[in-house]
Motif scaffolding. Structure first.
Motif, PDB file in Angstrom:
ATOM      1  N   LYS A 168      20.383 -41.666  -4.039  1.00 28.10           N
ATOM      2  CA  LYS A 168      20.257 -42.199  -5.334  1.00 28.10           C
ATOM      3  C   LYS A 168      21.912 -42.827  -4.719  1.00 28.10           C
ATOM      4  O   LYS A 168      22.229 -43.839  -5.326  1.00 28.10           O
ATOM      5  N   MET A 169      23.056 -41.877  -4.152  1.00 29.44           N
ATOM      6  CA  MET A 169      24.608 -42.615  -4.023  1.00 29.44           C
ATOM      7  C   MET A 169      23.985 -43.580  -2.791  1.00 29.44           C
ATOM      8  O   MET A 169      25.122 -44.672  -2.914  1.00 29.44           O
ATOM      9  N   LYS A 170      23.391 -42.881  -1.955  1.00 32.35           N
ATOM     10  CA  LYS A 170      23.779 -43.909  -0.823  1.00 32.35           C
ATOM     11  C   LYS A 170      22.632 -45.821  -1.554  1.00 32.35           C
ATOM     12  O   LYS A 170      22.629 -46.656  -1.033  1.00 32.35           O
ATOM     13  N   ARG A 171      21.519 -45.521  -2.181  1.00 34.13           N
ATOM     14  CA  ARG A 171      21.462 -46.853  -2.750  1.00 34.13           C
ATOM     15  C   ARG A 171      21.986 -47.462  -3.955  1.00 34.13           C
ATOM     16  O   ARG A 171      22.339 -48.930  -3.701  1.00 34.13           O
ATOM     17  N   ILE A 172      23.057 -47.300  -4.100  1.00 38.81           N
ATOM     18  CA  ILE A 172      24.089 -48.080  -4.562  1.00 38.81           C
ATOM     19  C   ILE A 172      24.893 -48.484  -3.668  1.00 38.81           C
ATOM     20  O   ILE A 172      25.222 -49.368  -3.811  1.00 38.81           O
ATOM     21  N   ILE A 173      25.478 -47.132  -3.406  1.00 39.59           N
ATOM     22  CA  ILE A 173      26.287 -48.074  -1.642  1.00 39.59           C
ATOM     23  C   ILE A 173      25.677 -49.296  -0.916  1.00 39.59           C
ATOM     24  O   ILE A 173      26.495 -49.744  -0.261  1.00 39.59           O
ATOM     25  N   GLU A 174      24.302 -49.064  -0.371  1.00 38.75           N
ATOM     26  CA  GLU A 174      23.505 -49.841   0.441  1.00 38.75           C
ATOM     27  C   GLU A 174      23.184 -51.220  -0.537  1.00 38.75           C
ATOM     28  O   GLU A 174      23.829 -52.761  -0.127  1.00 38.75           O
ATOM     29  N   ARG A 175      23.771 -51.486  -2.395  1.00 39.48           N
ATOM     30  CA  ARG A 175      24.191 -52.544  -2.491  1.00 39.48           C
ATOM     31  C   ARG A 175      24.939 -52.737  -2.722  1.00 39.48           C
ATOM     32  O   ARG A 175      25.561 -54.295  -2.264  1.00 39.48           O
TER      33      ARG A 175
ATOM     34  N   PRO B 264      27.265 -38.296 -10.598  1.00 43.91           N
ATOM     35  CA  PRO B 264      27.762 -38.594  -9.516  1.00 43.91           C
ATOM     36  C   PRO B 264      27.369 -39.841  -8.872  1.00 43.91           C
ATOM     37  O   PRO B 264      28.617 -40.684  -8.490  1.00 43.91           O
ATOM     38  N   ALA B 265      26.579 -40.788  -9.042  1.00 42.99           N
ATOM     39  CA  ALA B 265      26.402 -41.969  -8.710  1.00 42.99           C
ATOM     40  C   ALA B 265      27.443 -42.956  -9.462  1.00 42.99           C
ATOM     41  O   ALA B 265      27.850 -43.962  -8.888  1.00 42.99           O
ATOM     42  N   ALA B 266      27.627 -42.792 -10.700  1.00 44.54           N
ATOM     43  CA  ALA B 266      28.162 -43.701 -11.569  1.00 44.54           C
ATOM     44  C   ALA B 266      29.704 -43.882 -11.052  1.00 44.54           C
ATOM     45  O   ALA B 266      30.360 -44.742 -10.847  1.00 44.54           O
TER      46      ALA B 266
ATOM     47  N   ASN C 234      16.100 -31.531  -3.837  1.00 41.78           N
ATOM     48  CA  ASN C 234      17.167 -31.883  -4.735  1.00 41.78           C
ATOM     49  C   ASN C 234      18.638 -32.602  -4.270  1.00 41.78           C
ATOM     50  O   ASN C 234      19.108 -33.450  -4.734  1.00 41.78           O
ATOM     51  N   LEU C 235      18.361 -32.405  -2.992  1.00 49.09           N
ATOM     52  CA  LEU C 235      19.267 -32.699  -2.403  1.00 49.09           C
ATOM     53  C   LEU C 235      19.022 -33.674  -1.861  1.00 49.09           C
ATOM     54  O   LEU C 235      20.252 -35.231  -1.623  1.00 49.09           O
ATOM     55  N   MET C 236      17.968 -34.487  -1.037  1.00 46.69           N
ATOM     56  CA  MET C 236      17.569 -35.746  -0.954  1.00 46.69           C
ATOM     57  C   MET C 236      16.990 -36.730  -1.744  1.00 46.69           C
ATOM     58  O   MET C 236      17.859 -37.701  -1.778  1.00 46.69           O
ATOM     59  N   GLN C 237      17.178 -36.798  -2.756  1.00 41.05           N
ATOM     60  CA  GLN C 237      17.370 -37.558  -4.403  1.00 41.05           C
ATOM     61  C   GLN C 237      19.234 -37.380  -5.150  1.00 41.05           C
ATOM     62  O   GLN C 237      18.930 -38.590  -4.875  1.00 41.05           O
TER      63      GLN C 237
END
Ligand code: GDP
Length: 299
Positions: free
Chosen positions: A204-211, A165-167, A197-200
């Motif tokens: 990951k999504m948050k890191r990508i969006i923040e970047r 999903p991160a992709a 699991n949810l936090m992880q």
């Protein structure tokens, strides 16, 4: 308001029965009022708090007439809802780029439907909206969001089933920025198998969006099914422990007498309701308006 009819009817029938014929505002009256609140899934703690507030207000002005008592009931419901509210029901906007909203919630609550409806609502208001099908976990979720996109003429960024999903999120944020979208609504697989699991998954999504996005994420909406009554409250507590939920979308209020759960959630958690779902169609959505809502519940 047709959508809220069922919620309104059951709760208001009970309230109305309190007022049939001459009725003394005595202990029996307050007992019956409490029962009506419990029946509407207002929750025990909130029921006690709100009944006390109503009693105090009625005694303060010495109200005896039906319409005065009813008005006080509504006023106190709104007061108690708004008491702890941070900000209002409007979306926290991103001033420097697309406003990104993540949607989380357990299967079947109406998460994908709500993404479609809110997308439509924002588009109708003149905004440029992009959807992302980052729920690559649930079979059918991608296809379902694509159907919404086609029907509403809103573009949808998708990946393959079971893909990362991160992709999908990465592609969507990039597109939203490059093509100047106002809103990016992300249908995530954010559900609570385990808290870790949810936090992880969200981290990951948050890191990508923040970047990739100026100011990162603006909102994380938890979608709750109002027909589950007090279970919705339990879900809200669990999700809120795993990640910061900034707003609620309460669905299926067209099919329940449990609309009082809004007050219960408000009492236990300081999360504002942003939208309510009143059916399966794109137009079956309203921005949450506490005054209107409480009025409909009681009238
Ligand atoms: P998800 O698994 O959380 O993504 O749930 P879906 O969006 O697939 O919705 C599950 C079912 O609930 C579908 O049949 C939707 O049409 C229905 N649904 C969603 N929101 C509402 C609502 O506000 N009212 C009613 N009556 N049905 C709804």
């Amino acid at each position: 308001d047709k959508g809220l009819e069922k919620t309104r009817k059951n709760f208001s029938e009970r309230i109305a029965s309190l007022f049939t014929g001459f009725r003394e505002i005595d202990d029996d009256f307050y007992d019956d009022l409490e029962e009506a609140f419990i029946g509407a899934d207002v929750g025990f703690n909130m029921t006690i708090a709100i009944t006390d507030a109503i009693r105090e207000a009625i005694e303060r002005v010495g109200a005896t007439k039906q319409e005065d008592v009813k008005r006080i009931v509504i006023e106190e419901m709104v007061n108690i809802y708004e008491k702890n509210e941070e900000g209002n029901t409007a979306i926290n906007e991103n001033p420097d780029g697309p406003t990104v909203i993540l949607f989380v919630g357990v299967n079947g609550v109406g998460k994908t439907t709500s993404v479609g409806k809110i997308g439509y609502n924002l588009k109708q208001a003149g905004h440029k909206v992009l959807l992302a099908a980052a729920d690559t976990f649930r079979a059918g979720a991608i296809e379902q969001l694509n159907v919404w996109g086609e029907r509403l003429d809103i573009p949808v960024v998708t990946g393959k089933a079971k893909s990362d999903p991160a992709a999908v999120v990465y592609d969507a944020v990039k597109k939203a920025n490059e093509e100047d979208f106002d809103y990016l609504l992300v249908d995530t697989a954010g559900r609570l198998q385990t808290k870790a699991n949810l936090m992880q998954e969200l981290a990951k999504m948050k890191r990508i969006i923040e970047r990739e996005n100026p100011n990162g994420i603006q909102e994380v909406f938890l979608v709750l099914d109002a027909t589950t009554g007090q279970n919705a409250l339990i879900q809200a507590k669990q999700f809120n422990e795993a990640t910061e939920i900034t707003g609620l979308v309460l669905t299926k209020l067209d099919g329940t007498a449990k609309g009082g759960v809004v007050l219960s959630i408000r009492y236990e958690l300081d999360i504002p309701v942003k939208y309510i779902g009143l059916g399966e169609k794109a137009t079956d959505l309203q921005q949450f308006d506490p005054e209107q809502y409480m009025y409909n519940l009681v009238s």
